[in-house]
Design a protein around this motif. Structure first.
Motif, mmCIF file in Angstrom:
data_model
loop_
_atom_site.group_PDB
_atom_site.id
_atom_site.type_symbol
_atom_site.label_atom_id
_atom_site.label_comp_id
_atom_site.label_asym_id
_atom_site.label_seq_id
_atom_site.Cartn_x
_atom_site.Cartn_y
_atom_site.Cartn_z
ATOM 1 N N LEU A 36 0.833 -1.207 0.000
ATOM 2 C CA LEU A 36 0.000 0.000 0.000
ATOM 3 C C LEU A 36 0.872 1.264 0.000
ATOM 4 C CD1 LEU A 36 -2.813 -0.911 2.572
ATOM 5 C CD2 LEU A 36 -2.942 -0.949 0.070
ATOM 6 N N GLU A 37 1.909 1.273 0.839
ATOM 7 C CA GLU A 37 2.797 2.437 0.902
ATOM 8 C C GLU A 37 3.564 2.616 -0.405
ATOM 9 O OE1 GLU A 37 4.987 5.749 1.746
ATOM 10 O OE2 GLU A 37 3.130 5.038 2.668
ATOM 11 N N ARG A 38 4.040 1.523 -0.956
ATOM 12 C CA ARG A 38 4.799 1.619 -2.219
ATOM 13 C C ARG A 38 3.924 2.163 -3.340
ATOM 14 N NH1 ARG A 38 7.936 -3.555 -3.562
ATOM 15 N NH2 ARG A 38 9.015 -2.137 -4.960
ATOM 16 N N PHE A 39 2.641 1.838 -3.316
ATOM 17 C CA PHE A 39 1.718 2.380 -4.314
ATOM 18 C C PHE A 39 1.606 3.900 -4.158
ATOM 19 C CE2 PHE A 39 -2.640 3.718 -5.385
ATOM 20 C CZ PHE A 39 -2.612 3.470 -6.745
ATOM 21 N N LEU A 40 1.535 4.385 -2.916
ATOM 22 C CA LEU A 40 1.465 5.836 -2.704
ATOM 23 C C LEU A 40 2.732 6.526 -3.181
ATOM 24 C CD1 LEU A 40 -0.210 6.067 0.824
ATOM 25 C CD2 LEU A 40 -1.270 6.460 -1.417
ATOM 26 N N GLN A 41 3.861 5.851 -3.039
ATOM 27 C CA GLN A 41 5.133 6.418 -3.484
ATOM 28 C C GLN A 41 5.254 6.424 -5.004
ATOM 29 O OE1 GLN A 41 8.149 4.128 -1.473
ATOM 30 N NE2 GLN A 41 7.590 4.934 0.541
ATOM 31 N N ALA A 42 4.627 5.462 -5.660
ATOM 32 C CA ALA A 42 4.699 5.344 -7.123
ATOM 33 C C ALA A 42 3.349 4.841 -7.634
ATOM 34 C CB ALA A 42 5.817 4.391 -7.520
ATOM 35 N N PRO A 43 2.369 5.746 -7.794
ATOM 36 C CA PRO A 43 1.022 5.323 -8.187
ATOM 37 C C PRO A 43 0.951 4.587 -9.522
ATOM 38 C CG PRO A 43 0.994 7.578 -7.383
ATOM 39 C CD PRO A 43 2.433 7.166 -7.488
ATOM 40 N N ASN A 44 1.943 4.802 -10.385
ATOM 41 C CA ASN A 44 1.922 4.076 -11.665
ATOM 42 C C ASN A 44 2.211 2.593 -11.467
ATOM 43 O OD1 ASN A 44 4.568 4.662 -10.946
ATOM 44 N ND2 ASN A 44 5.274 4.667 -13.074
ATOM 45 N N ARG A 45 2.712 2.228 -10.284
ATOM 46 C CA ARG A 45 2.942 0.829 -9.930
ATOM 47 C C ARG A 45 1.658 0.321 -9.287
ATOM 48 N NH1 ARG A 45 3.524 -1.360 -5.354
ATOM 49 N NH2 ARG A 45 4.624 -3.284 -5.041
ATOM 50 N N LYS A 46 0.995 -0.579 -9.924
ATOM 51 C CA LYS A 46 -0.283 -1.076 -9.410
ATOM 52 C C LYS A 46 -0.093 -1.857 -8.108
ATOM 53 C CE LYS A 46 -2.698 -1.515 -13.763
ATOM 54 N NZ LYS A 46 -3.427 -2.409 -14.666
ATOM 55 N N LEU A 47 -1.159 -1.898 -7.327
ATOM 56 C CA LEU A 47 -1.144 -2.757 -6.145
ATOM 57 C C LEU A 47 -1.035 -4.198 -6.601
ATOM 58 C CD1 LEU A 47 -3.910 -1.039 -4.001
ATOM 59 C CD2 LEU A 47 -1.470 -1.102 -3.506
ATOM 60 N N ASN A 48 -0.279 -4.985 -5.871
ATOM 61 C CA ASN A 48 -0.003 -6.370 -6.225
ATOM 62 C C ASN A 48 -1.123 -7.277 -5.716
ATOM 63 O OD1 ASN A 48 0.981 -9.069 -6.127
ATOM 64 N ND2 ASN A 48 3.074 -8.289 -6.253
ATOM 65 N N LEU A 49 -1.913 -7.807 -6.630
ATOM 66 C CA LEU A 49 -3.019 -8.673 -6.228
ATOM 67 C C LEU A 49 -2.538 -9.943 -5.551
ATOM 68 C CD1 LEU A 49 -5.703 -8.450 -9.051
ATOM 69 C CD2 LEU A 49 -5.847 -7.658 -6.702
ATOM 70 N N GLY A 50 -1.369 -10.435 -5.933
ATOM 71 C CA GLY A 50 -0.821 -11.627 -5.293
ATOM 72 C C GLY A 50 -0.587 -11.399 -3.804
ATOM 73 N N ILE A 51 -0.088 -10.217 -3.466
ATOM 74 C CA ILE A 51 0.138 -9.885 -2.059
ATOM 75 C C ILE A 51 -1.197 -9.794 -1.323
ATOM 76 C CG2 ILE A 51 0.911 -8.015 -0.529
ATOM 77 C CD1 ILE A 51 3.240 -7.567 -2.522
ATOM 78 N N THR A 52 -2.172 -9.178 -1.962
ATOM 79 C CA THR A 52 -3.503 -9.073 -1.354
ATOM 80 C C THR A 52 -4.111 -10.458 -1.162
ATOM 81 O OG1 THR A 52 -3.843 -6.908 -2.363
ATOM 82 C CG2 THR A 52 -5.809 -8.095 -1.625
ATOM 83 N N TYR A 53 -4.020 -11.305 -2.172
ATOM 84 C CA TYR A 53 -4.577 -12.655 -2.065
ATOM 85 C C TYR A 53 -3.869 -13.488 -0.998
ATOM 86 C CZ TYR A 53 -7.441 -12.037 -6.262
ATOM 87 O OH TYR A 53 -8.382 -11.626 -7.170
ATOM 88 N N HIS A 54 -2.565 -13.271 -0.841
ATOM 89 C CA HIS A 54 -1.831 -14.001 0.190
ATOM 90 C C HIS A 54 -2.397 -13.654 1.576
ATOM 91 C CE1 HIS A 54 2.152 -14.909 2.400
ATOM 92 N NE2 HIS A 54 1.448 -16.013 2.302
#
Length: 145
Positions: free
Chosen positions: A65-83
């Motif tokens: 979530l934080e990395r997305f705020l730092q670089a919004p063009n980098r999508k949130l990782n669904l694999g991490i969410t699913y884990h």
């Protein structure tokens, strides 16, 4: 009803959790105290999904979530969410089974045997397989899409 914890209070609690030296052993002891009749296999799986791999999955999700705020063009990782969802879903499953422990499961199996005597083999077999996967903690999380 107690007042909600402040952000700082929640952060201090999380730091305390992450700084525990024997987290897995402490979790086993705590679960054993609350669920004294649960088989070791169920207890071990519940601890894994909460205090062993579950915490890491939650941290990975927060980092993403934080990395997305730092670089919004980098999508949130669904694999991490699913884990994370996988561990939460399995904890949900175990939280339903743990209070009954071994006795509750034996009662369910007795009911299944009775249904087998009535000849409802296919549905019984499916139920037995579902119980096995629940006890092993290997059920996949539902499709949330």
């Amino acid at each position: 009803m107690s007042e909600p914890l402040s952000r700082e209070q929640r952060w201090e609690i999380v730091k305390t959790l992450l700084q525990r030296d024997n987290l897995q052993d402490e979790a086993i002891q705590a679960f054993r105290q609350v669920y004294p009749n649960v088989p070791d296999e169920m207890l071990s799986t519940a601890v894994f999904h909460t205090y062993v791999d579950g915490i890491g999955a939650a941290i990975d999700w927060l980092v993403d979530l934080e990395r997305f705020l730092q670089a919004p063009n980098r999508k949130l990782n669904l694999g991490i969410t699913y884990h994370l969802l996988y561990h939460l879903y399995n904890w949900y499953q175990f939280s339903e089974l743990l209070p009954d422990g071994r006795t509750g499961m034996l009662e369910r199996l007795k009911e299944i045997k009775e249904l087998v005597a009535d000849g409802e083999l296919e549905s019984i077999l499916a139920t037995v397989e579902e119980i096995e996967s629940m006890l092993e903690g290997s059920r996949n999380y539902p499709n949330f899409r």
